[in-house]
Design an enzyme around this catalytic site. Structure first.
Site, PDB file in Angstrom:
ATOM      1  N   GLU A   1     -11.793 -17.042  -3.181  1.00 24.23           N
ATOM      2  CA  GLU A   1     -10.454 -16.444  -3.219  1.00 24.23           C
ATOM      3  C   GLU A   1      -9.910 -16.523  -4.645  1.00 24.23           C
ATOM      4  O   GLU A   1     -10.205 -17.477  -5.371  1.00 24.23           O
ATOM      5  CB  GLU A   1      -9.501 -17.212  -2.298  1.00 24.23           C
TER       6      GLU A   1
ATOM      7  N   HIS B   1     -14.033 -21.169   9.604  1.00 19.94           N
ATOM      8  CA  HIS B   1     -14.490 -19.809   9.338  1.00 19.94           C
ATOM      9  C   HIS B   1     -15.944 -19.726   8.870  1.00 19.94           C
ATOM     10  O   HIS B   1     -16.697 -18.863   9.306  1.00 19.94           O
ATOM     11  CB  HIS B   1     -13.600 -19.153   8.272  1.00 19.94           C
TER      12      HIS B   1
ATOM     13  N   ARG C   1      13.656 -22.295  16.986  1.00 17.83           N
ATOM     14  CA  ARG C   1      14.470 -23.508  17.151  1.00 17.83           C
ATOM     15  C   ARG C   1      15.964 -23.208  17.142  1.00 17.83           C
ATOM     16  O   ARG C   1      16.753 -23.956  17.686  1.00 17.83           O
ATOM     17  CB  ARG C   1      14.176 -24.480  16.010  1.00 17.83           C
TER      18      ARG C   1
HETATM   19  C1  BG6 Z   1      -6.930 -19.713   6.430  1.00 15.68           C
HETATM   20  C2  BG6 Z   1      -6.891 -20.825   5.431  1.00 15.68           C
HETATM   21  O1  BG6 Z   1      -7.421 -20.181   7.663  1.00 15.68           O
HETATM   22  O2  BG6 Z   1      -7.773 -18.669   5.945  1.00 15.68           O
HETATM   23  C3  BG6 Z   1      -6.413 -20.305   4.067  1.00 15.68           C
HETATM   24  O3  BG6 Z   1      -5.999 -21.831   5.887  1.00 15.68           O
HETATM   25  C4  BG6 Z   1      -7.266 -19.141   3.625  1.00 15.68           C
HETATM   26  O4  BG6 Z   1      -6.452 -21.332   3.093  1.00 15.68           O
HETATM   27  C5  BG6 Z   1      -7.346 -18.090   4.726  1.00 15.68           C
HETATM   28  O5  BG6 Z   1      -6.674 -18.572   2.460  1.00 15.68           O
HETATM   29  C6  BG6 Z   1      -8.335 -17.001   4.357  1.00 15.68           C
HETATM   30  O6  BG6 Z   1      -8.265 -15.973   5.310  1.00 15.68           O
HETATM   31  P1  BG6 Z   1      -8.587 -14.473   4.910  1.00 15.68           P
HETATM   32  O7  BG6 Z   1      -8.527 -13.722   6.198  1.00 15.68           O
HETATM   33  O8  BG6 Z   1      -7.532 -14.064   3.924  1.00 15.68           O
HETATM   34  O9  BG6 Z   1      -9.949 -14.478   4.283  1.00 15.68           O
END
Ligand code: BG6
Length: 501
Positions: free
Chosen positions: A219, A243, A48
């Site tokens: 996580e 995912h 931007r």
């Molecule tokens: C993202 C989510 O798409 O994937 C996050 O928005 C998440 O909240 C992340 O932490 C996890 O990705 P990875 O590759 O670290 O397992």
């Protein structure tokens, strides 16, 4: 197999944003150092604000220094920097895109095949595409144009359909690359190969032998500084809709006719469309949510750290209440002959005791039961942090007695000399190669929203306080309400024995 990449310009919208700084720029640099970028490939970063080219180059150096702490090859750096240009596209300037077209029309500098990476706010996807089209920058009469759309594609089914309608006013389906970065993970790609490039798994991969399947993404991290985004999104939409359902599709789909993008995506679509809708009138037995409370988590150097709860993090931003889930677990059934009556438990959570993504498959009771509570066979495909395949089998304890114990056969997938490719690196390469296999077809996106939307709605409407789990703990005990039978339990990482509550 290295595919050919046409001379092209990667136009990176949102170049000064976090994704670009942490993943995209360093990723492009790594691709360059691996010799995977053609000589005549350029990068036009679009932001931007006005930034002089020299200052932009200095900023790129900061991004690389932050990522590659052990330094990098100066020669590759010089080559990489020479590929990089910057263009300010002020949102207030009505002629911004005409100016961008003028910049890009310099054929000496910029190859004319154009790949756009839209790392912008989701609400801006359609506007950017409309503007590009308005100045003729999507016209494919001489050169190709491809548009990569970051996640999320919509926030529910109606918004995804509306976004699709807006994009297809200007783009053909074959020009749209919808990202799910999990598909760029090599361990996820390995699911299909493990299943179909071996003889020993496929005959067992069905309801005759499989008791249930667990797909887990846990996580240690919390929501960090993304509170506003996260509170409007929640774990179901953030992780499950994308995912985890993609992972499930790869675990459960039928064998594609061949390895073409169309065949693979056709099987994934079929699978996603055959997941039974979650009964909202009996939600408590099929879906579970919770929020992390203050606690102590393990940090990278092995030490513990006290962390605030989700509601406290929101309170700092002035938000006083929320029913948004940071833990979500679903029970799903797939209505086809292969998977009839096999529950798939999928769960995702922030601030757990460990960070781990895995597919764990429990087989049915063996025909011979030697001991009480004999361990049922498990097969785990661990995606991250360790990529491995692990099998747990019963085996005789050497000696005079007929007695068994569980053996664990653990095969790391990654060997020392193997390339470590970040998923964004793989996906940017695929975009430039014109290979859409690892990107989502719109029908996959729609099937995913169709499945989670009713649960999201029901959870938003239910304002009763959400169960709290201590940060750094395992799944809340109450979550086992979704299990079909009393002998089912959550599996953790890959350790034998450490899996029961
Ligand atoms: C993202 C989510 O798409 O994937 C996050 O928005 C998440 O909240 C992340 O932490 C996890 O990705 P990875 O590759 O670290 O397992």
């Amino acid at each position: 197999m290295t595919k050919k990449i046409d001379p092209c310009t990667l136009v990176l919208f949102g170049a000064s944003g976090n994704l670009s700084r942490v993943k995209l720029m360093p990723g492009l640099f790594r691709l360059d150092s691996l010799g995977r970028l053609p000589d005549n490939m350029k990068i036009l970063s679009v932001g931007r604000h006005e930034v002089a080219l020299e200052a932009w180059h200095a900023d790129i150096k900061t991004m690389l220094d932050a990522k590659f702490k052990n330094g990098y090859d100066e020669k590759v750096f010089a080559r990489f920097i020479a590929r990089n240009f910057y263009h300010a596209n002020a949102p207030t300037d009505p002629d911004a895109f005409t100016k961008m077209k003028a910049a890009l029309s310099n054929q000496k500098t910029f190859p004319q095949n154009l790949a756009y990476f839209l790392s912008v706010r989701p609400t801006d996807f359609a506007t950017v595409v409309e503007q590009l089209s308005g100045v003729g920058l999507l016209d494919e009469s001489k050169y190709w144009r491809r548009v990569l759309i970051e996640k999320p594609f919509g926030t529910d089914l109606p918004t995804a359909i509306a976004l699709q309608a807006n994009l297809t006013k200007y783009l053909k389906e074959s020009q749209i690359y919808r990202i799910d970065h999990y598909l760029g993970k090599s361990a996820l790609q390995n699911i299909m190969l493990t299943r179909f490039a071996n003889t020993m798994f496929e005959p067992l991969w069905n309801n005759q032998y499989i008791d249930h399947v667990q797909i887990t993404n846990n996580e240690i991290l919390g929501v960090g500084d993304r509170t506003t985004f996260y509170d409007a999104t929640g774990a179901l939409r953030d992780m499950m809709q994308s995912h985890l359902l993609q992972t499930l599709a790869l675990v459960a789909m039928e064998k594609p006719e061949n390895l073409s993008p169309d065949s693979i995506r056709a099987e994934k679509i079929k699978l996603l469309e055959s997941i039974r809708p979650i009964p909202v009138n009996d939600l408590a037995k099929h879906a579970f949510r919770a929020q992390y409370a203050a606690g102590r988590v393990c940090v990278s150097d092995g030490h513990g750290e006290n962390v605030p709860g989700y509601l406290e993090e929101l309170a700092r931003d002035g938000v006083t209440e929320s029913v948004t889930e940071t833990y979500a677990a679903l029970k799903l059934f797939i209505d086809n002959p292969r998977w009839k009556n096999v529950p798939f438990y999928i769960r995702t959570a922030k601030r757990m005791h460990e960070g781990n993504t895995a597919i764990s498959i429990r087989f049915k009771k063996a025909p011979m039961q030697i001991r009480d509570e004999q361990h049922q066979n498990w097969l785990t495909l661990n995606i991250q942090p360790r990529e491995c395949i692990k099998m747990e089998i019963e085996s005789k304890i050497p000696g005079l007695d007929i007695a068994t114990r569980t053996l664990s056969i653990d095969a790391p997938q990654r060997q020392k000399e193997d390339e470590t490719i970040d998923s964004y690196e793989a996906l940017m390469l695929n975009l430039m190669e014109g290979d859409p296999s690892l990107f989502l077809h719109i029908d996959e996106v729609k099937a995913q929203w169709r499945l989670v939307d009713p649960v999201v709605k029901a959870w938003i409407a239910d304002k009763s306080p959400v169960l709290q789990y201590r940060a750094g703990s395992r799944d809340p005990l109450e979550s086992s309400v979704i299990f079909e039978s009393k002998d089912q339990f959550w599996r953790y990482s890959i350790e034998l024995g450490g899996d029961k509550h």
